[in-house]
Scaffold this active site. Structure first.
Site: not given
Length: 539
Positions: A105, A174, A204-205, A217, A290
């Site tokens: 990444d 991001r 992504k995502h 996460h 992911d």
């Protein structure tokens, strides 16, 4: 890129040489860690060797990777991480019978994972640039060149989520912004920059992680939107960019009842992966997950390998950050058809041929100055958010207080104000409440340089409550000109008034601080536009 030894056979020969188990092994991308123990490194080498693993993805350390980054384990900082990265790539490639695709990444450069490497601006910063996507193309190209130099083939970027939720704990800075057209155009420029020197990309995502307030996460975010709403907004960049040509699409861990009301997260949803992404959007490239260790999905499967098998059955080609690669390979072998395995293997193999056989002799692989590129971006991104412009007229000629709230970065901006304007630099972090009140009572005008402790919104971007209260009190009573060297969403935390004035600089890099001082000194104009909507400045 040059062909890599004779390990990688032409596809037809490889199909004859590789067993079905080896082909399944090619679909796995376990995580590897720059700051890992020798014992763990040997385990990874064995995993690669005995399971014909196809790719690896580098993270900084086990304490900072994926689900662990919010944990309490100490993160080891290693000034030699970059050299360590290159050494490990050589070791892992040596362990592989077929060359590995090496991924990372690097959304804003290798610095996202590796100390003392080139760092470029966050996507939200690039989102503020107006009518100059060539700069974003250059960012993509420079990051790709840094990857090539290190031995990395695949940058799992860019993020094409449309960030329209200020509380989003994991996307935010991001993303390029909250406008689907701008996100698409800027992502395309970034991708084309990487393509120009032969580095793989992954948007992504999917199907869109922007409008969430849950970190995948740690838990499973739910997107409460209809299919039509998703197609009009979240899916728009994917639809457009797939038609332009992308190497891979990364599927996020999301619950999207408007696309699949079965309760399946997108990671294991045939309706989302196969029916929508593969068939309806006609994506022919590699579909990558992911990180499969993320709690949004990993906690749902008690049997090792079951998550990987279910993801593959849904249409996933590559299993990123599988913590149970051996069990996953065995489970896929026992449940999947040889036809489906062959199809996924072919897609993955095309990427390997692209990297290891296609030599782009026309590509200019010469790196330019990272500092100069960052300076150009800084000059284009400065954004004025003026509630009452008359309040800042001749501000730098008044009797003002030179105040700052700082993080770990060197504060060039306030120091330069002290040097050029004779206004002593005062740091709010180091003053007592009484000292702040005393200093503020002597000034009606305050230049406040804000360096947020965190780029993420958790715990008010890292600002202690007492510090926020002081800022809000000053804003309520004084004429303040804020220079924000960080995430613009910070401004919604400050209790700004309708006539408050702020200048968003986005980054705390020295080049951005220097351009900010030039703006304060009226030597340059602000050319940027806020790429997101703030509650504070809504009409």
């Amino acid at each position: 890129m040059k062909a890599m030894s004779n390990k990688l056979l032409p596809y037809k020969t490889a199909r004859e040489k590789l067993t079905i188990k080896q082909k399944v092994g090619q679909l796995f991308m376990p995580a590897v860690f720059i700051n890992d123990s020798e014992e763990e490194i040997i385990k990874i080498e064995s995993l690669i060797r005995t399971n014909t693993i196809g790719a690896i993805c580098f993270f900084h350390s086990r304490a900072s990777a994926a689900t662990n980054f919010e944990g309490k384990k100490d993160v080891i900082y290693n000034e030699n991480s970059y050299e360590r990265l290159k050494q490990l790539i050589k070791r892992y490639q040596k362990a592989a019978d077929i060359p590995l695709l090496v991924a990372i990444d690097a959304e804003w450069g290798l610095a996202m994972r590796i100390e003392n490497t080139n760092q470029y601006p966050y996507a939200i910063t690039l989102g503020s640039i107006q009518e100059d996507n060539e700069l974003i193309h250059e960012v993509g190209r420079q990051i790709a060149l840094d990857c090539i130099k290190a031995g990395i083939h695949w940058n799992l970027a860019p993020v094409v989520d449309i960030n329209n939720n200020p509380k989003n704990p994991v996307i935010g800075y991001r993303a390029f912004g909250d406008d689907k057209n701008e996100v698409t155009a800027k992502a395309e420029a970034y991708i084309n920059g990487m393509k120009s020197v032969g580095v793989l990309n992954a948007i992504k995502h999917f199907p869109g992680h922007g409008d969430t307030d849950t970190d995948s996460h740690l838990g499973l975010p739910v997107i409460h939107k209809s299919r039509q709403e998703l197609f009009e907004n979240e899916l728009y960049p994917y639809n457009k960019l797939i038609k332009k040509g992308v190497d891979a699409v990364m599927v996020g861990h999301l619950s999207v009842p408007g696309l699949d009301n079965s309760g399946n997260p997108s990671t294991t949803s045939p309706k989302i992966i196969t029916d929508l992404l593969r068939n309806e959007l006609n994506f022919e490239g590699v579909i990558i997950s992911d990180a499969l260790n993320m709690h949004a999905v990993s906690k749902k499967y008690s049997q090792n390998g079951a998550l990987e098998a279910n993801a593959f059955a849904a249409g996933m080609d590559m299993m990123c950050f599988s913590e149970n690669s051996e069990e996953g390979i065995a489970k896929i072998l026992s449940t999947a058809s040889e036809h489906n395995i062959e199809c996924s293997f072919r897609r993955l193999w095309k990427l390997k041929e692209k990297i290891f056989f296609e030599v782009n002799g026309k590509a200019d692989l010469k790196c330019k100055s990272t500092s100069e590129l960052n300076r150009k971006i800084a000059s284009k991104c400065i954004t004025e958010l003026y509630g009452e412009p008359n309040n800042i007229k001749d501000f730098n000629k008044t009797h003002f207080l030179n105040l700052s709230i700082e993080n770990h970065s060197k504060n060039f901006f306030s120091s330069e104000i002290e040097s050029e304007y004779g206004k002593k630099r005062l740091t709010l972090n180091n003053l007592t409440i009484d000292e702040v009140k005393t200093k503020a009572s002597q000034h009606q005008h305050i230049v406040l340089a804000l360096f947020p402790p965190s780029v993420k919104p958790k715990n008010h971007f890292g600002f202690p409550r007492k510090l926020l209260d002081i800022i809000r009190s000053l804003i309520a009573q004084k004429n303040i000109l804020i220079y924000l060297f960080g995430n613009p969403y910070v401004l919604d935390e400050l209790g700004l008034k309708p006539d408050s004035n702020a200048v968003v600089i986005y980054q705390d890099f020295i080049e951005f601080q220097q351009e900010a001082f030039s703006h304060f000194s009226e030597k340059i104009q602000a050319l940027g536009k806020l790429p997101i909507t703030l509650k504070t400045f809504e009409a």
